[in-house]
Write an enzyme that holds these catalytic residues in place. Sequence first.
Site, mmCIF file in Angstrom:
data_model
loop_
_atom_site.group_PDB
_atom_site.id
_atom_site.type_symbol
_atom_site.label_atom_id
_atom_site.label_comp_id
_atom_site.label_asym_id
_atom_site.label_seq_id
_atom_site.Cartn_x
_atom_site.Cartn_y
_atom_site.Cartn_z
ATOM 1 N N LYS A 24 30.518 -41.360 8.258
ATOM 2 C CA LYS A 24 31.706 -42.308 8.979
ATOM 3 C C LYS A 24 32.393 -42.738 8.863
ATOM 4 O O LYS A 24 32.966 -43.310 9.481
ATOM 5 C CB LYS A 24 30.032 -42.091 10.391
ATOM 6 C CG LYS A 24 29.542 -40.892 11.508
ATOM 7 C CD LYS A 24 28.996 -41.350 12.559
ATOM 8 C CE LYS A 24 28.467 -39.754 13.286
ATOM 9 N NZ LYS A 24 27.749 -40.810 15.199
ATOM 10 N N LYS A 82 27.375 -26.835 9.705
ATOM 11 C CA LYS A 82 26.996 -25.951 10.778
ATOM 12 C C LYS A 82 27.478 -26.218 12.429
ATOM 13 O O LYS A 82 28.314 -27.323 11.897
ATOM 14 C CB LYS A 82 25.465 -26.933 11.110
ATOM 15 C CG LYS A 82 25.843 -28.815 11.635
ATOM 16 C CD LYS A 82 24.730 -29.704 11.741
ATOM 17 C CE LYS A 82 25.518 -30.847 12.176
ATOM 18 N NZ LYS A 82 24.578 -31.522 13.294
ATOM 19 N N LYS A 127 29.941 -30.684 17.293
ATOM 20 C CA LYS A 127 31.045 -30.830 18.484
ATOM 21 C C LYS A 127 31.980 -31.201 17.981
ATOM 22 O O LYS A 127 33.291 -30.832 18.636
ATOM 23 C CB LYS A 127 30.624 -31.911 19.142
ATOM 24 C CG LYS A 127 30.205 -32.715 18.968
ATOM 25 C CD LYS A 127 29.157 -33.708 20.069
ATOM 26 C CE LYS A 127 28.155 -34.512 19.154
ATOM 27 N NZ LYS A 127 27.100 -34.664 20.065
HETATM 28 P P1 ATP Z 1 28.038 -34.598 15.611
HETATM 29 O O1 ATP Z 1 28.586 -33.485 15.321
HETATM 30 O O2 ATP Z 1 28.330 -35.973 15.404
HETATM 31 O O3 ATP Z 1 27.087 -34.528 13.696
HETATM 32 P P2 ATP Z 1 26.012 -32.567 16.052
HETATM 33 O O4 ATP Z 1 27.207 -31.951 17.728
HETATM 34 O O5 ATP Z 1 25.864 -32.279 15.140
HETATM 35 O O6 ATP Z 1 26.753 -34.079 16.053
HETATM 36 P P3 ATP Z 1 23.789 -34.754 17.415
HETATM 37 O O7 ATP Z 1 23.741 -35.774 18.467
HETATM 38 O O8 ATP Z 1 23.647 -34.545 15.715
HETATM 39 O O9 ATP Z 1 24.433 -33.068 17.878
HETATM 40 O O10 ATP Z 1 22.276 -33.654 17.148
HETATM 41 C C1 ATP Z 1 21.585 -33.718 18.307
HETATM 42 C C2 ATP Z 1 20.088 -32.706 17.648
HETATM 43 O O11 ATP Z 1 20.809 -31.700 17.951
HETATM 44 C C3 ATP Z 1 20.097 -32.938 16.923
HETATM 45 O O12 ATP Z 1 18.697 -32.541 17.239
HETATM 46 C C4 ATP Z 1 19.863 -31.922 15.932
HETATM 47 O O13 ATP Z 1 18.996 -31.830 15.125
HETATM 48 C C5 ATP Z 1 20.476 -31.229 16.801
HETATM 49 N N1 ATP Z 1 21.519 -29.593 16.388
HETATM 50 C C6 ATP Z 1 23.142 -29.865 16.419
HETATM 51 N N2 ATP Z 1 23.713 -29.558 15.965
HETATM 52 C C7 ATP Z 1 22.687 -28.465 16.079
HETATM 53 C C8 ATP Z 1 23.053 -27.225 15.012
HETATM 54 N N3 ATP Z 1 24.135 -26.574 14.650
HETATM 55 N N4 ATP Z 1 22.085 -26.046 15.112
HETATM 56 C C9 ATP Z 1 20.409 -26.869 15.028
HETATM 57 N N5 ATP Z 1 19.893 -28.048 15.819
HETATM 58 C C10 ATP Z 1 21.638 -29.040 15.837
#
Ligand code: ATP
Length: 338
Positions: free
Chosen positions: A118, A200, A203
Amino acid sequence: MDNENVRKKVMLSGIQPSGDLHLGNYLGAVKNWAALPDEFDCYYFMADLHTLTVRQDPKELRRRSTAQLAQYIACGLDPTRNTLFLQSHVHEHAELGWILNCYTMFGELSRMTQFKDKSAKNADNINGGLFTYPALMAADILLYQADFVPVGEDQKQHCELTRDIAVRFNNLYGETFKVPEPYIPKVGARIMSLSNPGSKMSKSDPQGCVFLMDKPEDLARKFKRAVTDSDTERCVRFDPENKPGVSNLMNIYSSVTGKDFAEIEKEFEGQGYGVFKPAVGEAVIEKLRPIREEAERMIADKAYLQGVYTDGAQRASAVARRTLRKVYKKIGLVEKPF
Ligand code: ATP
Ligand code: LTN
């Protein structure tokens, strides 16, 4: 074992309202949480204080925080069976967060990969909160004496640090905190980006990301444009190594329909990606339709949501207060007489 007096194990997790919830959050996290309250005492919150470590538009943050609550409920988190709340409404989080900062080492925080990532992404705003974030996350967890913390791979390091902080504190002052364990659900869906199956779904990549609140026409378009693989075979077969795009779509299709990979391969035998991709889109649209519609209804009913998060914060606070009082006493702060 059904005895009401037997303490259920505590499960706790949070998601930052730094963006709208997406299919990865749903299949990888919230959907699995919905099945847990029979067995566990569950706390789920919007980690709004954590979100402040990256600059936010205040209006959007406010909108997303309650919209996320609506989406939690629409995804199956029943507010009468789970404690759902906004982190900032339970002031004990910030208070214990400060205390735990004093029991977390500079070297430990410096090793956190999320801080490094970050910092690289927000080079103009490497603030103190971004650095000390894991101490606040430890407070989130330890306040509720959580046994298990369902998180994805990227949060495991923070969970490990939480355990180290808890053990350190317990060694200094005697048994105070339950030492939590990360909880990796049995069906651990890792959903990849539709536009880049090598990373992965997240957002921060809106093109490859399926948001729960996306309109059906947008979903259809995203799936039609999903990147498939350039192999010559062009058939629907599960092979994450050589066919990451198709395998990701199969994983999504399997998660929303309950069909296994062999059934899916059979269903699309002899058909190309031109048939498969819209079919996955259609299945996702139908799965998400009732979730989106219910969330929309709740978002329009501010009084209902306010009732849920008020009740949630009161219940959470009652538990958090007990732990915080114990901590204050142990470390030598004078007990508040009022
Ligand atoms: P960022 O874009 O900031 O990395 P994010 O969209 O990946 O955020 P998080 O807030 O980090 O989302 O994730 C919240 C929850 O959702 C966590 O438990 C994470 O494991 C799950 N999660 C996030 N993205 C995925 C994904 N692509 N597949 C499966 N689980 C996910
Ligand atoms: N750091 C997590 C969100 C989060 C969390 C927590 C998860 C904050 N506090 C406590 C589990 C338990 C994230 O960014 N996904």
